[in-house]
Each structure stands twice: as C-alpha cells, then as structure tokens.
Write a protein that holds these residues in place. Structure first.
Motif, PDB file in Angstrom:
ATOM      1  N   PHE A  54       0.269 -17.359 -25.857  1.00 56.90           N
ATOM      2  CA  PHE A  54      -0.026 -18.187 -24.524  1.00 56.90           C
ATOM      3  C   PHE A  54       0.145 -19.468 -24.654  1.00 56.90           C
ATOM      4  CE2 PHE A  54      -2.688 -14.077 -24.012  1.00 56.90           C
ATOM      5  CZ  PHE A  54      -1.961 -13.648 -23.102  1.00 56.90           C
ATOM      6  N   HIS A  55       0.551 -20.316 -23.613  1.00 55.01           N
ATOM      7  CA  HIS A  55       0.529 -21.844 -23.511  1.00 55.01           C
ATOM      8  C   HIS A  55      -0.738 -22.180 -23.323  1.00 55.01           C
ATOM      9  CE1 HIS A  55       1.985 -25.580 -22.378  1.00 55.01           C
ATOM     10  NE2 HIS A  55       3.409 -25.453 -22.658  1.00 55.01           N
ATOM     11  N   PRO A  56      -0.852 -23.408 -24.159  1.00 55.76           N
ATOM     12  CA  PRO A  56      -2.059 -24.159 -24.122  1.00 55.76           C
ATOM     13  C   PRO A  56      -2.604 -24.519 -22.492  1.00 55.76           C
ATOM     14  CG  PRO A  56      -0.778 -25.238 -25.672  1.00 55.76           C
ATOM     15  CD  PRO A  56      -0.089 -24.020 -25.138  1.00 55.76           C
ATOM     16  N   VAL A  88       6.698 -38.153 -26.123  1.00 54.07           N
ATOM     17  CA  VAL A  88       6.081 -37.475 -27.183  1.00 54.07           C
ATOM     18  C   VAL A  88       5.729 -36.250 -26.821  1.00 54.07           C
ATOM     19  CG1 VAL A  88       4.564 -37.153 -29.228  1.00 54.07           C
ATOM     20  CG2 VAL A  88       5.235 -39.454 -28.407  1.00 54.07           C
ATOM     21  N   PRO A  89       6.261 -35.004 -27.314  1.00 52.01           N
ATOM     22  CA  PRO A  89       5.580 -33.701 -26.603  1.00 52.01           C
ATOM     23  C   PRO A  89       3.996 -33.270 -27.004  1.00 52.01           C
ATOM     24  CG  PRO A  89       7.341 -33.217 -28.573  1.00 52.01           C
ATOM     25  CD  PRO A  89       6.986 -34.749 -28.560  1.00 52.01           C
ATOM     26  N   PHE A  90       3.502 -32.799 -25.872  1.00 53.91           N
ATOM     27  CA  PHE A  90       2.318 -32.219 -25.929  1.00 53.91           C
ATOM     28  C   PHE A  90       1.342 -33.342 -26.374  1.00 53.91           C
ATOM     29  CE2 PHE A  90       4.312 -28.082 -26.166  1.00 53.91           C
ATOM     30  CZ  PHE A  90       3.415 -27.326 -25.397  1.00 53.91           C
ATOM     31  N   VAL A  91       1.281 -34.427 -25.413  1.00 56.00           N
ATOM     32  CA  VAL A  91      -0.033 -35.273 -25.726  1.00 56.00           C
ATOM     33  C   VAL A  91      -1.044 -35.507 -24.515  1.00 56.00           C
ATOM     34  CG1 VAL A  91       1.321 -36.921 -27.174  1.00 56.00           C
ATOM     35  CG2 VAL A  91       1.745 -37.098 -24.502  1.00 56.00           C
ATOM     36  N   VAL A 131       7.063 -24.529 -30.123  1.00 55.77           N
ATOM     37  CA  VAL A 131       7.941 -24.554 -29.137  1.00 55.77           C
ATOM     38  C   VAL A 131       7.524 -24.567 -27.703  1.00 55.77           C
ATOM     39  CG1 VAL A 131      10.147 -23.882 -28.065  1.00 55.77           C
ATOM     40  CG2 VAL A 131       9.869 -24.099 -30.474  1.00 55.77           C
ATOM     41  N   GLY A 132       7.338 -25.611 -26.914  1.00 59.17           N
ATOM     42  CA  GLY A 132       6.712 -25.418 -25.464  1.00 59.17           C
ATOM     43  C   GLY A 132       8.258 -25.193 -24.566  1.00 59.17           C
ATOM     44  N   GLU A 133       7.761 -25.601 -23.459  1.00 53.43           N
ATOM     45  CA  GLU A 133       8.627 -25.338 -22.141  1.00 53.43           C
ATOM     46  C   GLU A 133       9.525 -26.866 -22.053  1.00 53.43           C
ATOM     47  OE1 GLU A 133       6.738 -23.260 -18.739  1.00 53.43           O
ATOM     48  OE2 GLU A 133       7.767 -24.742 -17.476  1.00 53.43           O
ATOM     49  N   ALA A 134       8.691 -27.786 -21.504  1.00 50.58           N
ATOM     50  CA  ALA A 134       9.237 -28.996 -21.061  1.00 50.58           C
ATOM     51  C   ALA A 134       8.422 -30.088 -21.054  1.00 50.58           C
ATOM     52  CB  ALA A 134       9.930 -28.839 -19.770  1.00 50.58           C
ATOM     53  N   PRO A 135       8.622 -31.346 -21.036  1.00 54.34           N
ATOM     54  CA  PRO A 135       7.565 -32.615 -21.060  1.00 54.34           C
ATOM     55  C   PRO A 135       7.096 -32.574 -19.535  1.00 54.34           C
ATOM     56  CG  PRO A 135       9.800 -33.248 -21.800  1.00 54.34           C
ATOM     57  CD  PRO A 135      10.032 -31.779 -21.153  1.00 54.34           C
ATOM     58  N   GLY A 136       5.858 -32.882 -19.729  1.00 57.62           N
ATOM     59  CA  GLY A 136       4.885 -33.039 -18.405  1.00 57.62           C
ATOM     60  C   GLY A 136       5.040 -34.628 -17.971  1.00 57.62           C
ATOM     61  N   ALA A 137       4.047 -34.984 -17.308  1.00 60.22           N
ATOM     62  CA  ALA A 137       3.953 -36.443 -17.015  1.00 60.22           C
ATOM     63  C   ALA A 137       3.538 -37.273 -18.119  1.00 60.22           C
ATOM     64  CB  ALA A 137       3.041 -36.665 -15.815  1.00 60.22           C
ATOM     65  N   ASP A 138       2.679 -37.003 -18.725  1.00 58.27           N
ATOM     66  CA  ASP A 138       2.037 -37.600 -20.051  1.00 58.27           C
ATOM     67  C   ASP A 138       3.036 -38.055 -21.204  1.00 58.27           C
ATOM     68  OD1 ASP A 138      -0.592 -38.375 -19.323  1.00 58.27           O
ATOM     69  OD2 ASP A 138      -1.044 -36.140 -19.437  1.00 58.27           O
ATOM     70  N   GLU A 139       3.817 -36.770 -21.220  1.00 58.84           N
ATOM     71  CA  GLU A 139       4.834 -36.668 -22.419  1.00 58.84           C
ATOM     72  C   GLU A 139       6.045 -37.563 -21.920  1.00 58.84           C
ATOM     73  OE1 GLU A 139       3.470 -34.033 -21.133  1.00 58.84           O
ATOM     74  OE2 GLU A 139       2.126 -33.596 -22.627  1.00 58.84           O
ATOM     75  N   ASP A 140       6.381 -37.687 -20.510  1.00 58.00           N
ATOM     76  CA  ASP A 140       7.440 -38.351 -19.972  1.00 58.00           C
ATOM     77  C   ASP A 140       7.160 -39.788 -20.184  1.00 58.00           C
ATOM     78  OD1 ASP A 140       9.974 -38.652 -18.390  1.00 58.00           O
ATOM     79  OD2 ASP A 140       8.846 -39.290 -16.642  1.00 58.00           O
ATOM     80  N   ALA A 182       8.232 -29.138 -30.581  1.00 59.16           N
ATOM     81  CA  ALA A 182       9.535 -29.495 -29.402  1.00 59.16           C
ATOM     82  C   ALA A 182       9.449 -28.736 -28.346  1.00 59.16           C
ATOM     83  CB  ALA A 182      10.978 -29.473 -30.249  1.00 59.16           C
ATOM     84  N   ASN A 183      10.337 -28.969 -27.280  1.00 62.89           N
ATOM     85  CA  ASN A 183      10.379 -28.304 -26.316  1.00 62.89           C
ATOM     86  C   ASN A 183      11.580 -27.689 -25.874  1.00 62.89           C
ATOM     87  OD1 ASN A 183       7.607 -28.411 -24.863  1.00 62.89           O
ATOM     88  ND2 ASN A 183       8.264 -30.742 -24.773  1.00 62.89           N
ATOM     89  N   VAL A 184      11.805 -26.492 -24.983  1.00 65.81           N
ATOM     90  CA  VAL A 184      13.073 -25.955 -24.898  1.00 65.81           C
ATOM     91  C   VAL A 184      13.939 -26.997 -24.082  1.00 65.81           C
ATOM     92  CG1 VAL A 184      14.372 -24.177 -23.505  1.00 65.81           C
ATOM     93  CG2 VAL A 184      12.227 -23.614 -24.655  1.00 65.81           C
TER      94      VAL A 184
HETATM   95  N1  URA Z   1       3.906 -28.438 -21.713  1.00 71.72           N
HETATM   96  C1  URA Z   1       4.886 -28.221 -22.698  1.00 71.72           C
HETATM   97  O1  URA Z   1       5.384 -27.168 -22.437  1.00 71.72           O
HETATM   98  N2  URA Z   1       5.501 -29.209 -23.334  1.00 71.72           N
HETATM   99  C2  URA Z   1       5.125 -30.265 -23.629  1.00 71.72           C
HETATM  100  O2  URA Z   1       5.510 -31.265 -24.145  1.00 71.72           O
HETATM  101  C3  URA Z   1       3.823 -30.682 -22.518  1.00 71.72           C
HETATM  102  C4  URA Z   1       3.145 -29.622 -21.804  1.00 71.72           C
END
Ligand code: URA
Length: 223
Positions: A193-195, A92-95, A79-88, A119-121
C-alpha cells in the motif's frame, strides 16, 4: 593496413584515439558502457534535463523535475506514483507527510533513507495531484525503467496501485496484487500500500508490516 585505416578515419574527421572507456560513448547514448550506478544516473538525469518538455506536465504548473534520491548502488528501491506539492518544491521524492511515513517504514526494517533509492513512475507533479494520465506515463516510465537497470536493486517495492500497475503491466488493484513476490527486471518486486493510503487507512499498516518483513527476508537471502 592500420595506417591506411587511421588515414581514412582522419578523412572522416576522427581527431584521435583513446583507451578511455568514456571515449567509446556515442552522442545520444543515454546509458554509456562501463559506468558506475552513480555516473549512469547522473548521465540519465542530465539527459532528462532540468526543463523537460517531453509531456504536457511542463505546461501544467510543475516547478521542477523530481528525478530520484538515494543510494545509486541500493539493494532496495521504492517506486511511488508522482511528486506531490512538497516534492515539487523541494525536488526530492517523498518528503511530505506520506514521505515521512515512508521514512518510518524504511527504518522499521533497520535501514536508513540514505541506504535505499526512491523514485516515482512520473517525474513531474500533475496539477492538483490528479492521477497521471496514460500519455504522461508512457513518456516518462522509460526513465524509471532505466533507473532500475542502473541501480540493479535486489528488491523493488511498488508503493500503491499506480506504481504496481505500471511496473507489472496489470489493471489489478493493489489489494489483489500485494502479498506475493514477483520477478521484475532481475529483481524481486513486492507491491504494497502507498503511504498516503496508510495515512487515511491506518489499519492497513499491519499488511504493510507483513510486506516489509518479506522485503527484509529477501534482502537477507542469497538469491
Ligand atoms: N507520493 C508519491 O507517489 N510520490 C512522491 O514523491 C510523493 C508522494
């Protein structure tokens, strides 16, 4: 007696009966009974809809809802935080760069991205990747909780302070939270820790490796 009952039901507009379990689902049910993880997730995604407007992020430049990706029956969920620019852009999350590092972290415990669920929060990109705001989290996090309940993972890894705080309902920073196992919605929760943080602080990869070894041992254990 049963005939009277059926006649009464017909007067109420019931057109027939069926043994099909799907027939028992009521309009508005987001988690109908007797569905597989994949079917339940697909229903939840459809319920959120492609143009979700439940919070203000839909007016703040997000391109699409980033629901989640991976194995609907996964034993391990990130579980991550929120989509960033690439994900938006990709939906797809974390790309992005952090996502590529997450893929390496997953592979370090002998799994593939397709084996886990990610997934993200919150499901929409905040403008300029700012932190999600309280109202956005409150609106969106129930969808994450439903995803966890549908997938029923054995282990959940919370990536970073934001995800750990949202899931554990605490204000403690990740540095204080990590290194321990928490009980969470029937799963074991490991905060790490977050990547994206690791990209800025590569020396913390050592702690993440410790956390991932713990994840691996929990995945391999009986309970
Ligand atoms: N960071 C996040 O927390 N989520 C993503 O999907 C991408 C980056």
């Amino acid at each position: 007696m049963i005939v009277e009952h059926l006649r009464f039901a017909a007067e109420l507009g019931v057109a027939g009966v069926s043994r099909d379990p799907a027939w028992r689902a009521r309009a508005g049910d987001t988690v109908p009974l007797l569905r597989s993880g994949a079917e339940a997730l697909a229903a939840l995604k459809a319920d959120i809809g492609p143009d979700c407007s439940r919070c203000k992020l839909h007016t703040l430049g997000r391109r699409q809802v980033v629901f989640g990706v991976g194995n609907p029956e996964a034993s391990l969920m990130f579980v991550g935080e929120a989509p960033g620019a690439d994900e938006d852009i990709q939906g797809v999350p974390f790309v992005g760069r952090a996502g590529q590092l997450l893929t390496k972290i997953i592979e370090a415990i002998d799994l593939k991205r397709e084996d886990v669920y990610i997934a993200n929060v919150i499901k929409c990109r905040p403008p300029q990747n700012r932190n999600p705001e309280q109202d956005e989290v409150e609106t969106c996090e129930p969808f994450l909780f439903q995803q966890i309940d549908m997938i029923k993972p054995k282990v959940v890894v919370a990536l970073g302070t934001f995800a750990a705080r949202a899931l554990l309902r605490t204000l403690d920073p990740i540095s204080r939270l990590r290194g321990r196992v928490y009980e969470y919605r029937g799963a074991k929760l490991i905060p790490t820790f977050h990547p994206a943080y690791l990209l800025r602080n590569p020396s913390s990869k050592r702690e993440v490796w410790e956390d991932m070894k713990l994840v691996k041992s929990l995945l391999g254990s009986e309970k």
